[in-house]
Write an enzyme that holds these catalytic residues in place. Structure first.
Site, short mmCIF file in Angstrom:
data_model
loop_
_atom_site.label_atom_id
_atom_site.label_comp_id
_atom_site.label_asym_id
_atom_site.label_seq_id
_atom_site.Cartn_x
_atom_site.Cartn_y
_atom_site.Cartn_z
N SER A 123 -34.27 21.12 -45.39
CA SER A 123 -33.53 20.82 -44.27
C SER A 123 -33.12 19.49 -43.88
O SER A 123 -33.79 18.67 -44.05
CB SER A 123 -34.34 21.84 -43.06
OG SER A 123 -33.49 21.72 -41.73
N TYR A 157 -41.73 22.18 -38.19
CA TYR A 157 -40.79 22.66 -39.05
C TYR A 157 -40.18 21.44 -39.60
O TYR A 157 -40.20 21.36 -40.72
CB TYR A 157 -39.86 23.54 -38.11
CG TYR A 157 -38.64 24.00 -39.25
CD1 TYR A 157 -38.64 24.79 -40.15
CD2 TYR A 157 -37.38 23.18 -39.32
CE1 TYR A 157 -37.75 25.28 -41.05
CE2 TYR A 157 -36.41 23.55 -40.07
CZ TYR A 157 -36.71 24.80 -40.96
OH TYR A 157 -35.67 24.97 -41.82
#
Length: 254
Positions: free
Chosen positions: A145, A158
């Site tokens: 990501s 995350y």
């Protein structure tokens, strides 16, 4: 790599990016695609049905990628069923929505859960499928990501997990070479149910519009865009250890 005739395993393959990758590989002639899932059984079966309509052998396999024993059982089942594995796409991911300033919200359980799926999961899968991938001179693509590159995203846990996945990608490229190539994609905002359901359609639309205004391409990624990137890396025979960002150029600005 020529996708035609390959056997692929896609973790988290029932929805969103994973499903788009599965369909992309099927359209390019993959012989078989294994759609891994942990909870979304109905979605995985729906993806399998679409793959079958495209003429591809497809099967849904349940396994929690954060469970090493479950991953090893899945690898053995794939080996027995198809006899080879050419492609591994580690797409399964999770998060906990915790604002960055809320350090107390990042409990040990949050860290263990997010790191277990997003980091240990790809490692367990790479380790379990390594013998098959080496034999096939195959390739791995990890789905990271932009949160692994910039200080953004749903939570600090995350972002750290996705940054660690990028480093794992580089390390695996060294560990599994020369037989296996290992790369990663780092999407920005992607219009998937995974994202929209968490913030709501209205909030997502506003957020996407703000990001589009700052991106050179003025577009929000769809799952198919990320699938294009994954497929491109699979087909690039001299590329390994690299991370391909897919956010319409948003990361180029301040």
């Amino acid at each position: 790599m020529d996708i035609n005739g390959t056997v692929a395993v896609i973790t988290g393959g029932g929805t969103g990016i994973g499903a788009a990758v599965a369909e992309s590989l099927a359209r390019k002639g993959a012989e078989a695609v294994v759609v891994n899932y942990s909870r979304s059984a109905a979605d995985a079966q729906a993806t399998v049905a679409r793959l079958a309509d495209l003429g591809c052998k497809a099967e849904a396999m349940a396994a929690d990628v954060a469970d090493d024993a479950a991953v090893r059982r899945m690898a053995e089942r794939v080996r027995d069923r198809y006899g080879r594995v050419d492609v591994l796409v580690c797409n399964a991911g999770t998060t906990k929505w915790v604002p960055f300033p809320d350090l107390e919200g990042l409990t040990d359980d949050v860290w263990r859960h997010v790191m277990g799926v997003n980091l240990m999961g790809p490692f367990y899968c790479a380790r379990a499928f390594a013998p098959d991938l080496r034999a096939a001179r195959g390739a791995i693509v990890n789905v990271s990501s932009i949160a692994g590159i910039l200080a953004t995203g749903s939570s600090m846990a995350y972002g750290v997990s996705k940054a660690a996945l990028i480093q794992l990608t580089r390390d695996l490229a060294v560990a599994l070479g020369p037989e296996v190539r290992v790369n990663a994609v780092a999407p920005g905002i992607v219009a998937t149910r995974w994202h929209i359901d968490r913030v709501g359609e209205h909030v997502f639309s506003e957020m996407a519009a703000r990001e589009e205004a700052k991106a050179p391409l003025r577009r929000t990624a769809q799952p198919e865009h990320i699938a294009q990137m994954v497929t491109a890396l699979l087909e690039s025979d001299l590329v390994t250890g690299e991370v391909l960002v897919g956010d319409g150029g948003r990361h180029l600005g301040y």
